[in-house]
Design a protein around this motif. Structure first.
Motif, PDB file in Angstrom:
ATOM      1  N   ASP A 137      46.590   6.996  30.275  1.00  0.00           N
ATOM      2  CA  ASP A 137      47.851   7.212  30.587  1.00  0.00           C
ATOM      3  C   ASP A 137      48.525   7.804  29.588  1.00  0.00           C
ATOM      4  O   ASP A 137      47.943   7.438  28.225  1.00  0.00           O
ATOM      5  CB  ASP A 137      48.671   5.925  31.003  1.00  0.00           C
ATOM      6  CG  ASP A 137      48.312   5.283  32.329  1.00  0.00           C
ATOM      7  OD1 ASP A 137      47.298   5.683  33.006  1.00  0.00           O
ATOM      8  OD2 ASP A 137      48.729   4.260  32.469  1.00  0.00           O
ATOM      9  N   GLY A 138      49.187   8.891  29.449  1.00  0.00           N
ATOM     10  CA  GLY A 138      50.131   9.156  28.109  1.00  0.00           C
ATOM     11  C   GLY A 138      49.502   9.688  26.992  1.00  0.00           C
ATOM     12  O   GLY A 138      49.672   9.591  26.036  1.00  0.00           O
ATOM     13  N   LEU A 166      49.974  12.886  31.009  1.00  0.00           N
ATOM     14  CA  LEU A 166      50.631  13.531  29.777  1.00  0.00           C
ATOM     15  C   LEU A 166      51.499  12.762  29.238  1.00  0.00           C
ATOM     16  O   LEU A 166      52.094  11.372  29.588  1.00  0.00           O
ATOM     17  CB  LEU A 166      51.505  14.564  30.564  1.00  0.00           C
ATOM     18  CG  LEU A 166      51.110  15.893  30.953  1.00  0.00           C
ATOM     19  CD1 LEU A 166      52.036  16.739  31.691  1.00  0.00           C
ATOM     20  CD2 LEU A 166      50.508  16.710  29.856  1.00  0.00           C
ATOM     21  N   LYS A 167      51.713  12.974  27.843  1.00  0.00           N
ATOM     22  CA  LYS A 167      52.603  12.058  26.781  1.00  0.00           C
ATOM     23  C   LYS A 167      54.123  12.596  27.330  1.00  0.00           C
ATOM     24  O   LYS A 167      54.332  13.507  27.772  1.00  0.00           O
ATOM     25  CB  LYS A 167      52.546  12.700  25.568  1.00  0.00           C
ATOM     26  CG  LYS A 167      50.900  12.265  25.065  1.00  0.00           C
ATOM     27  CD  LYS A 167      50.941  12.878  23.724  1.00  0.00           C
ATOM     28  CE  LYS A 167      49.448  12.423  23.155  1.00  0.00           C
ATOM     29  NZ  LYS A 167      49.177  13.178  21.427  1.00  0.00           N
ATOM     30  N   ILE A 168      54.886  11.751  27.233  1.00  0.00           N
ATOM     31  CA  ILE A 168      56.521  12.139  27.017  1.00  0.00           C
ATOM     32  C   ILE A 168      56.549  13.285  26.272  1.00  0.00           C
ATOM     33  O   ILE A 168      56.371  13.341  25.125  1.00  0.00           O
ATOM     34  CB  ILE A 168      57.428  10.773  26.713  1.00  0.00           C
ATOM     35  CG1 ILE A 168      57.175   9.801  27.810  1.00  0.00           C
ATOM     36  CG2 ILE A 168      58.741  11.526  26.961  1.00  0.00           C
ATOM     37  CD1 ILE A 168      57.524   9.954  29.028  1.00  0.00           C
ATOM     38  N   GLY A 169      57.011  14.334  27.029  1.00  0.00           N
ATOM     39  CA  GLY A 169      57.473  15.660  26.080  1.00  0.00           C
ATOM     40  C   GLY A 169      56.232  16.451  26.139  1.00  0.00           C
ATOM     41  O   GLY A 169      56.141  17.908  25.973  1.00  0.00           O
ATOM     42  N   GLY A 170      55.098  16.073  26.816  1.00  0.00           N
ATOM     43  CA  GLY A 170      53.852  16.987  26.997  1.00  0.00           C
ATOM     44  C   GLY A 170      54.106  17.969  28.334  1.00  0.00           C
ATOM     45  O   GLY A 170      55.117  17.954  28.928  1.00  0.00           O
ATOM     46  N   GLU A 171      53.120  18.987  27.992  1.00  0.00           N
ATOM     47  CA  GLU A 171      53.428  20.277  28.994  1.00  0.00           C
ATOM     48  C   GLU A 171      52.386  20.464  29.915  1.00  0.00           C
ATOM     49  O   GLU A 171      51.132  20.237  29.624  1.00  0.00           O
ATOM     50  CB  GLU A 171      53.680  21.284  27.915  1.00  0.00           C
ATOM     51  CG  GLU A 171      53.863  22.607  28.612  1.00  0.00           C
ATOM     52  CD  GLU A 171      54.063  23.918  27.899  1.00  0.00           C
ATOM     53  OE1 GLU A 171      53.619  23.739  26.398  1.00  0.00           O
ATOM     54  OE2 GLU A 171      54.417  24.910  28.239  1.00  0.00           O
ATOM     55  N   PHE A 251      57.593  20.459  31.716  1.00  0.00           N
ATOM     56  CA  PHE A 251      57.410  19.253  30.832  1.00  0.00           C
ATOM     57  C   PHE A 251      57.703  18.107  31.297  1.00  0.00           C
ATOM     58  O   PHE A 251      58.496  17.919  32.223  1.00  0.00           O
ATOM     59  CB  PHE A 251      58.293  19.929  29.662  1.00  0.00           C
ATOM     60  CG  PHE A 251      58.242  20.785  28.902  1.00  0.00           C
ATOM     61  CD1 PHE A 251      57.353  21.190  27.864  1.00  0.00           C
ATOM     62  CD2 PHE A 251      58.885  22.226  29.384  1.00  0.00           C
ATOM     63  CE1 PHE A 251      57.053  22.097  27.246  1.00  0.00           C
ATOM     64  CE2 PHE A 251      58.889  23.590  28.542  1.00  0.00           C
ATOM     65  CZ  PHE A 251      57.701  23.492  27.478  1.00  0.00           C
ATOM     66  N   LYS A 252      56.710  17.133  30.717  1.00  0.00           N
ATOM     67  CA  LYS A 252      57.201  15.578  31.537  1.00  0.00           C
ATOM     68  C   LYS A 252      58.410  15.230  30.412  1.00  0.00           C
ATOM     69  O   LYS A 252      58.151  14.469  29.460  1.00  0.00           O
ATOM     70  CB  LYS A 252      55.870  14.824  31.107  1.00  0.00           C
ATOM     71  CG  LYS A 252      56.044  13.475  31.735  1.00  0.00           C
ATOM     72  CD  LYS A 252      54.782  12.850  31.534  1.00  0.00           C
ATOM     73  CE  LYS A 252      54.690  11.207  31.575  1.00  0.00           C
ATOM     74  NZ  LYS A 252      53.740  10.448  31.690  1.00  0.00           N
ATOM     75  N   LEU A 253      59.488  15.103  30.906  1.00  0.00           N
ATOM     76  CA  LEU A 253      60.424  14.444  30.494  1.00  0.00           C
ATOM     77  C   LEU A 253      61.424  13.749  31.210  1.00  0.00           C
ATOM     78  O   LEU A 253      62.669  14.115  31.822  1.00  0.00           O
ATOM     79  CB  LEU A 253      61.487  15.803  29.668  1.00  0.00           C
ATOM     80  CG  LEU A 253      60.982  16.534  28.591  1.00  0.00           C
ATOM     81  CD1 LEU A 253      61.387  18.052  28.729  1.00  0.00           C
ATOM     82  CD2 LEU A 253      60.952  15.853  27.352  1.00  0.00           C
ATOM     83  N   PRO A 254      61.164  12.572  31.871  1.00  0.00           N
ATOM     84  CA  PRO A 254      61.640  11.755  32.736  1.00  0.00           C
ATOM     85  C   PRO A 254      63.004  11.429  32.453  1.00  0.00           C
ATOM     86  O   PRO A 254      63.858  11.233  33.289  1.00  0.00           O
ATOM     87  CB  PRO A 254      60.740  10.461  32.801  1.00  0.00           C
ATOM     88  CG  PRO A 254      59.763  10.576  31.510  1.00  0.00           C
ATOM     89  CD  PRO A 254      59.690  11.946  31.205  1.00  0.00           C
ATOM     90  N   ASP A 255      63.670  11.337  31.096  1.00  0.00           N
ATOM     91  CA  ASP A 255      64.774  10.872  30.885  1.00  0.00           C
ATOM     92  C   ASP A 255      65.825  12.101  30.854  1.00  0.00           C
ATOM     93  O   ASP A 255      66.952  11.657  30.669  1.00  0.00           O
ATOM     94  CB  ASP A 255      64.838   9.986  29.354  1.00  0.00           C
ATOM     95  CG  ASP A 255      64.096   8.941  29.733  1.00  0.00           C
ATOM     96  OD1 ASP A 255      63.625   8.290  30.781  1.00  0.00           O
ATOM     97  OD2 ASP A 255      63.486   8.461  28.640  1.00  0.00           O
TER      98      ASP A 255
END
Ligand SMILES: C[S@@+](CC[C@H](N)C(=O)[O-])C[C@H]1O[C@@H](n2cnc3c(N)ncnc32)[C@H](O)[C@@H]1O
Length: 347
Positions: A137-138, A166-171, A251-255
């Motif tokens: 994960d991440g 993906l990391k947070i902020g990853g693409e 982009f993985k930006l859940p927040d």
């Protein structure tokens, strides 16, 4: 479902075992995006044996990859893996995943040669892209994929796995074939049309809905062009369905991601420094940041250039403390060409 993947495996085994693998149409290998010079220079160093077995439909290699961990889903014979190997540099890492042992064996047969030429930073894994359990994960900065996801019978599962690794902020940055309508069953199940990346093409509005379910309530198209088939027999089979080859960025930006463009009065300036983006940076097919020119941005666009690996190249003015309502002109109605950001003032 299992049968579909077996069918696809067989189709691509023929490609890698027999000669350079001529396909029946030009849907794959129709590369829509013209490569930037710095990538062309790397491509020139990759053996012709590999480049002649390239079946992608775009050039999903975003800029600023140095030091990144890149995951290539459905890497085939490895063209994009080896391109990425050079681009991520000695501190980066590239993981190529493919279910087809023949394609992967071909990619592996060039691993030592390419490690000597570029960097010893490539790992090749035989796996289905619907199950990436070998990857924590991440742990990934950038997921790329070139003309592969259309072939999966479980596309939502693929996107869930991408979101997970993906990391947070990853693409996620991928090229694929899309359709302007849902594909009828008989076309979807036709082995030739499936193998040629037409039968499993995603209907763009269902794709948008699927992305939202997974977490990508907004994503962007980088480019889009009509997919060329160039085979009268196949054209007769697909009838009026219009296919396009598109490159998608998400982009993985859940927040911070919002399903429509919201106005917070934020602006952003690209300060330069990215290889290949000396004069401007294209966030998507409708946001071009000229170096040193201040641009108004919606909340999502701002987050894309602030909360990702691109952040260090941008100067941001404003935050989300004051909300001014939806970004003027931008709605959340389905759009032919976009995700959440569909033609507003910022778009
Ligand atoms: C059109 S080729 C593209 C190959 C490569 N990306 C390129 O640009 O040359 C599709 C590749 O995806 C792989 N593939 C298709 N479905 C897959 C799945 N469900 N899991 C893993 N690999 C898959 C195939 O084995 C094949 O190598």
């Amino acid at each position: 479902m299992g049968d579909i993947r077996e069918q696809v495996k067989e189709y691509y085994s023929k490609m890698s075992i027999d000669n350079g693998g001529e396909m029946a149409t030009h849907t794959c290998s129709c590369g829509t995006d013209s490569l930037p010079q710095y990538i062309k220079d790397v491509l020139a160093e990759i053996p012709e044996e590999i480049t002649s077995r390239f079946y992608g439909c775009g050039s999903p290699l975003p800029p600023a990859l140095e030091g990144c961990t890149v995951l290539d889903l459905g890497c085939g014979t490895g063209r994009d893996v080896y391109l990425a190997s050079k681009l991520v540099g000695p501190e980066g890492k590239v993981i190529g995943v493919d279910m087809n042992p023949d394609q992967l064996a071909f990619a592996k047969s060039h691993r030592a040669e390419m490690a000597a030429k570029f960097y010893d930073n490539v790992e090749l894994i035989e796996s289905y892209i619907e199950d990436l359990s070998a990857i924590p994960d991440g742990s990934v900065d950038v997921v790329i994929s070139n003309c592969v996801i259309n072939l999966s019978p479980m596309k939502e599962q693929v996107f869930k796995e991408i979101w997970r690794v993906l990391k947070i902020g990853g693409e996620l940055y991928f090229a694929d074939i899309f359709a302007d309508r849902r594909i009828p069953k008989e076309i979807n199940e036709n082995p030739l049309l499936l193998g040629e990346c037409l039968g499993g093409a995603m209907y763009i509005e269902d794709f948008r809905r699927m992305m939202a379910r997974v977490g990508w309530v907004d994503f962007r198209y980088m480019s889009s062009s009509a997919a060329s088939i160039d085979n009268p027999e196949v054209e007769a089979l697909v009838g009026n369905i219009q296919f396009s080859s598109r490159t998608v960025r998400a982009f993985k930006l859940p927040d911070t991601l919002e399903d429509i463009c919201e106005q917070y009065g934020q602006t952003a300036i690209y300060r330069g420094g990215i290889e290949g983006c000396e004069n401007y940076f294209d966030l998507d097919d409708h946001h071009r940041f000229f170096k040193d020119l201040r641009l108004d941005v919606c909340g999502n666009s701002c987050s894309y250039v602030q909360d990702t690996r691109f952040g260090k190249y941008f100067e941001i003015f404003g935050d989300r403390s004051i909300h001014f309502g939806p970004y003027e002109g931008c709605g959340n109605a389905p759009s032919v060409d976009g995700g959440g950001c569909c033609g507003g003032g910022c778009c």
